[in-house]
Design a protein around this motif. Structure first.
Motif, mmCIF file in Angstrom:
data_model
loop_
_atom_site.group_PDB
_atom_site.id
_atom_site.type_symbol
_atom_site.label_atom_id
_atom_site.label_comp_id
_atom_site.label_asym_id
_atom_site.label_seq_id
_atom_site.Cartn_x
_atom_site.Cartn_y
_atom_site.Cartn_z
ATOM 1 N N GLU A 109 0.833 -1.210 0.000
ATOM 2 C CA GLU A 109 0.000 0.000 0.000
ATOM 3 C C GLU A 109 0.863 1.254 0.000
ATOM 4 O O GLU A 109 0.602 2.208 -0.737
ATOM 5 N N ASP A 113 0.961 4.084 -2.895
ATOM 6 C CA ASP A 113 0.724 5.497 -2.580
ATOM 7 C C ASP A 113 1.865 6.362 -3.110
ATOM 8 O O ASP A 113 1.629 7.422 -3.714
ATOM 9 N N LYS A 135 -3.396 15.610 0.127
ATOM 10 C CA LYS A 135 -3.899 14.249 -0.066
ATOM 11 C C LYS A 135 -2.959 13.235 0.589
ATOM 12 O O LYS A 135 -3.391 12.255 1.199
ATOM 13 N N GLU A 136 -1.647 13.533 0.417
ATOM 14 C CA GLU A 136 -0.648 12.648 1.023
ATOM 15 C C GLU A 136 -0.841 12.597 2.535
ATOM 16 O O GLU A 136 -0.822 11.523 3.145
ATOM 17 N N ASP A 138 -3.583 13.248 4.117
ATOM 18 C CA ASP A 138 -4.824 12.504 4.387
ATOM 19 C C ASP A 138 -4.585 10.993 4.274
ATOM 20 O O ASP A 138 -5.058 10.210 5.117
ATOM 21 N N GLU A 139 -3.821 10.613 3.259
ATOM 22 C CA GLU A 139 -3.541 9.191 3.068
ATOM 23 C C GLU A 139 -2.710 8.638 4.223
ATOM 24 O O GLU A 139 -2.918 7.516 4.687
ATOM 25 N N LYS A 140 -1.739 9.467 4.684
ATOM 26 C CA LYS A 140 -0.929 9.043 5.828
ATOM 27 C C LYS A 140 -1.818 8.850 7.059
ATOM 28 O O LYS A 140 -1.664 7.881 7.808
ATOM 29 N N GLU A 142 -4.994 8.130 7.028
ATOM 30 C CA GLU A 142 -5.773 6.900 6.808
ATOM 31 C C GLU A 142 -4.924 5.660 7.106
ATOM 32 O O GLU A 142 -5.389 4.700 7.723
ATOM 33 N N LYS A 143 -3.684 5.720 6.624
ATOM 34 C CA LYS A 143 -2.770 4.596 6.841
ATOM 35 C C LYS A 143 -2.571 4.379 8.345
ATOM 36 O O LYS A 143 -2.620 3.257 8.845
#
Length: 178
Positions: A109, A113, A135-136, A138-140, A142-143
């Motif tokens: 994942e 990403d 976004k990064e 936000d993705e972090k 989420e991760k």
């Protein structure tokens, strides 16, 4: 008179001879009886010896049978222990495989990403780069949330494996937190 005397002497001699013959017969009979008795004793002794040998052989057989039974029991116990050990090893292997899968999934994942971010950065200008950074982030987040959920699951699994606390220990921990 002489004839009568001779006749009497002859009769006496005959009686003596008969008496000696009877004595010899009795002696022979006694000897025969003692010989028979000795023979019986010898037979009894032989039979006793044979019985002892048979008893010894029977005892040896019993001993061998007992050892065979013990060996079978030992083998059965070894087999059971071996099966238990195999089951334990299989369970450990399964857990290890599950953990490795989770690690692989997380790393894949992360790589996906990063690749997405690189592709996006190459196509977009700076304004879009800032959006990508958001976004990064936000993705972090989420991760991190996914990792936290996974850790929580692991903790729950561990809790379900551990026995519940005793009543007194749970009261102690409550009183200390007050």
């Amino acid at each position: 008179h002489r004839d009568k005397k001779r006749d009497k002497e002859k009769v006496k001699e005959k009686e003596k001879a008969k008496e000696k013959e009877r004595d010899r017969d009795k002696e022979k009979e006694r000897n025969w009886d003692t010989d028979k008795e000795k023979e019986r004793e010898r037979d009894k002794e032989r039979n006793r010896d044979k019985d002892k040998e048979k008893d010894q052989e029977r005892e040896k057989e019993r001993h061998k049978d007992r050892e065979r039974v013990r060996d079978k029991d030992r083998d059965r116990d070894r087999d059971k222990d071996g099966e238990k050990n195999k089951e334990m090893e299989k369970e450990k292997d399964r857990e290890e495989v599950d953990q490795n899968k989770e690690k692989d999934d997380v790393t894949k994942e992360g790589e996906k990403d990063r690749e997405k971010i690189k592709d996006k950065e190459g196509d977009k200008d700076r304004g879009e780069k800032e959006k990508d950074k958001e976004k990064e982030k936000d993705e972090k987040k989420e991760k991190k949330e996914r990792e936290k959920e996974r850790d929580d699951k692991k903790k729950k699994e561990k809790r379900s494996r551990t026995p519940p606390r005793s009543y007194s220990s749970s009261r102690r921990s409550r009183s200390s937190s007050r």
